[in-house]
Scaffold this active site. Sequence first.
Site, PDB file in Angstrom:
ATOM      1  N   TYR A   1      18.952 -12.549 -42.634  1.00 42.21           N
ATOM      2  CA  TYR A   1      17.747 -12.194 -41.346  1.00 42.21           C
ATOM      3  C   TYR A   1      16.241 -13.056 -41.952  1.00 42.21           C
ATOM      4  O   TYR A   1      15.785 -13.590 -41.046  1.00 42.21           O
ATOM      5  CB  TYR A   1      17.817 -10.955 -41.311  1.00 42.21           C
ATOM      6  CG  TYR A   1      18.273 -10.437 -40.076  1.00 42.21           C
ATOM      7  CD1 TYR A   1      19.978 -11.442 -39.947  1.00 42.21           C
ATOM      8  CD2 TYR A   1      18.866  -9.134 -39.430  1.00 42.21           C
ATOM      9  CE1 TYR A   1      21.259 -11.278 -39.560  1.00 42.21           C
ATOM     10  CE2 TYR A   1      19.359  -9.586 -38.977  1.00 42.21           C
ATOM     11  CZ  TYR A   1      20.245  -9.721 -38.426  1.00 42.21           C
ATOM     12  OH  TYR A   1      21.859  -9.373 -38.071  1.00 42.21           O
TER      13      TYR A   1
ATOM     14  N   LYS B   1      30.968  -7.624 -48.418  1.00 48.50           N
ATOM     15  CA  LYS B   1      31.955  -8.322 -48.786  1.00 48.50           C
ATOM     16  C   LYS B   1      32.751  -9.180 -49.632  1.00 48.50           C
ATOM     17  O   LYS B   1      32.379 -10.067 -50.242  1.00 48.50           O
ATOM     18  CB  LYS B   1      31.253  -9.645 -47.655  1.00 48.50           C
ATOM     19  CG  LYS B   1      32.874 -10.254 -47.095  1.00 48.50           C
ATOM     20  CD  LYS B   1      33.862  -9.732 -46.030  1.00 48.50           C
ATOM     21  CE  LYS B   1      35.031 -10.690 -46.009  1.00 48.50           C
ATOM     22  NZ  LYS B   1      35.966 -10.392 -45.013  1.00 48.50           N
TER      23      LYS B   1
ATOM     24  N   ASP C   1      35.187  -5.749 -42.504  1.00 49.72           N
ATOM     25  CA  ASP C   1      36.366  -5.919 -41.489  1.00 49.72           C
ATOM     26  C   ASP C   1      37.345  -4.958 -41.986  1.00 49.72           C
ATOM     27  O   ASP C   1      37.059  -4.287 -40.210  1.00 49.72           O
ATOM     28  CB  ASP C   1      37.156  -6.712 -42.384  1.00 49.72           C
ATOM     29  CG  ASP C   1      37.183  -7.542 -43.591  1.00 49.72           C
ATOM     30  OD1 ASP C   1      36.206  -6.405 -44.008  1.00 49.72           O
ATOM     31  OD2 ASP C   1      38.374  -8.653 -43.520  1.00 49.72           O
TER      32      ASP C   1
ATOM     33  N   ASP D   1      22.864  -3.770 -39.480  1.00 55.96           N
ATOM     34  CA  ASP D   1      23.017  -4.225 -37.804  1.00 55.96           C
ATOM     35  C   ASP D   1      23.625  -4.449 -36.914  1.00 55.96           C
ATOM     36  O   ASP D   1      24.634  -3.416 -35.707  1.00 55.96           O
ATOM     37  CB  ASP D   1      22.505  -5.542 -37.726  1.00 55.96           C
ATOM     38  CG  ASP D   1      21.822  -6.390 -36.585  1.00 55.96           C
ATOM     39  OD1 ASP D   1      21.668  -5.294 -35.387  1.00 55.96           O
ATOM     40  OD2 ASP D   1      21.349  -6.938 -36.029  1.00 55.96           O
TER      41      ASP D   1
ATOM     42  N   ASP E   1      24.917  -0.275 -34.459  1.00 57.91           N
ATOM     43  CA  ASP E   1      25.023  -0.417 -32.897  1.00 57.91           C
ATOM     44  C   ASP E   1      26.867   0.233 -32.408  1.00 57.91           C
ATOM     45  O   ASP E   1      27.166   0.361 -31.000  1.00 57.91           O
ATOM     46  CB  ASP E   1      25.190  -1.737 -32.604  1.00 57.91           C
ATOM     47  CG  ASP E   1      24.009  -2.401 -31.900  1.00 57.91           C
ATOM     48  OD1 ASP E   1      23.106  -1.569 -32.405  1.00 57.91           O
ATOM     49  OD2 ASP E   1      23.779  -3.318 -31.091  1.00 57.91           O
TER      50      ASP E   1
END
Length: 361
Positions: A144, A195, A227, A251, A255
Site C-alpha cells: 500500500y 505467501k 490462501d 486488510d 474483513d
Amino acid sequence: MQHSNRHIVILPGDGIGPEIMAQAESVLGRVNDVYRLGLSWEHQLLGGAAIDATGKPLPESTLRAAQNAGAVLLGAVGGPRWDQIERSIRPERGLLAIRSALGLFANLRPAMLYPQLAEASTLRPEVVSGLDLLIVRELTGGIYFGQPRGVRTLESGEREGFNTDIYRESEIRRIARVAFELARLRHRRVLSVDKANVLEVTELWREIVSDEAKKFPDVSLSHMYVDNAAMQLVRAPKQFDVIVTGNLFGDILSDEAAMLTGSIGMLPSASLDANGKGLYEPCHGSAPDIAGQDKANPLATILSVAMMLRYTFKEEQAALAIEQAVAKVLDSGLRTVDIASAGSKIIGTQAMGQAVTEAVC
Ligand code: NAD
C-alpha cells in the site's frame, strides 16, 4: 508494566459518534471508579465536527493533545454533509492524518463472537460460537505504500499498472514483536500468514518472524500461506489465537474475520505505536442513516474501551469487567436493533450503555 501516561483524548467525531461515545464514556467512568484506575480524559474535535468548527479535519490542538496523551478513543468520522468539500480536507483525511502522525503501525482487529449472538453469523453456530481471535496487521508498509508505484504507458501504447510489495527487516521484526507480546496476554499461539512460496518479500517475512520468535520461547509460532488461511477462517476459525500478517493480507483477512461475527456494531479495533500508545475505535463508520435516533449499537465502542485498558494501560481486570458486563447484558436478552433476534428485547443506544455501565462490577 503500567503505562505512565494515564490521560486519554476522546474524539467523538460525527454521525452516531457522539451518541456511542457518550455510552462508552459512561462505562469508562464506572470502571475508572470501581477499579481506581486513575485515568483522566478530555474531548477534542476530529472529522466533520472539526471542519465545522475550525475548517480543518485535524486541528493542531487535537493533534497536540493526541500526541501528549497515553491513548486516543475515537467514535467515527464522516457523513454526507462533508462529501462535497475538497478531498484533501474531508473528515476521513483527519483520521488518516492522525494515524500517520502518531506512527500507528500495528492494527489489531479482534473477531469475537459472543455465544449469545451466534445466530447473527452466516456460518453455523457450532463453527463460530465462542470465536475469539486477534488479527495483527502491519499498517504502514507493504504494497500500500511501496515505491515505485503508478500507471505507465509502454512503447506499444498499452498501459500497465504496478505496485511494489516491500518490507524491511526492522518493519517485520517490530510487528512480529507486537504479535508475540499480545499472544502472551492470550493463549500464547501466533500464526504468521504469508505467501512465501511465491513472493520473496514474504520469504523474508517468514525468516524474520521465525527469528524474532526465538525471543519468545513461551509462545508457539506456526506459518500458513494466505490462501489456506482464507479457507481455514471460514472452515474452522476457532483454531486461531493471534494471526500476524502484512498490510494487504491483513486488510482482507480482517474483513473476512469480521464477517464471521455477523455484526459490525460489535467489533472494536486498535492501532498501536512502538510504545504501546494506541488509537482505539469501533470498526464501523458514522452510520449517518441512523444518527440522532438512539438506534446505534454502542457495544463496539464500549469494547474498544476494554481493549484500551488491556493493551495500553495493562489493566486486564478492568478490561475483563467490561467484557463480562457486555456478556451479562446480552445474556439478559437486551439487544439494539442491529443484533436483535426473535425473543430479544430491543432497546436504544442510551439504554444499552446504561445497562452495561450498571453491569460492571
Ligand atoms: P457505516 O459503518 O457507517 O454503516 C454501514 C451500515 O452499518 C449502515 O447501515 C449503518 O446504519 C450500520 N451501522 C454501522 N455502525 C452501526 C452501529 N454501531 N449500530 C448499528 N448499526 C450500525 O459505513 P458507511 O455507511 O459506508 O459509511 C458512513 C460514513 O462513515 C461515511 O462518511 C464513511 O466515510 C464513514 N466511515 C468512517 C469510518 C471511521 O471513522 N473509522 C469507517 C468507515 C466509514
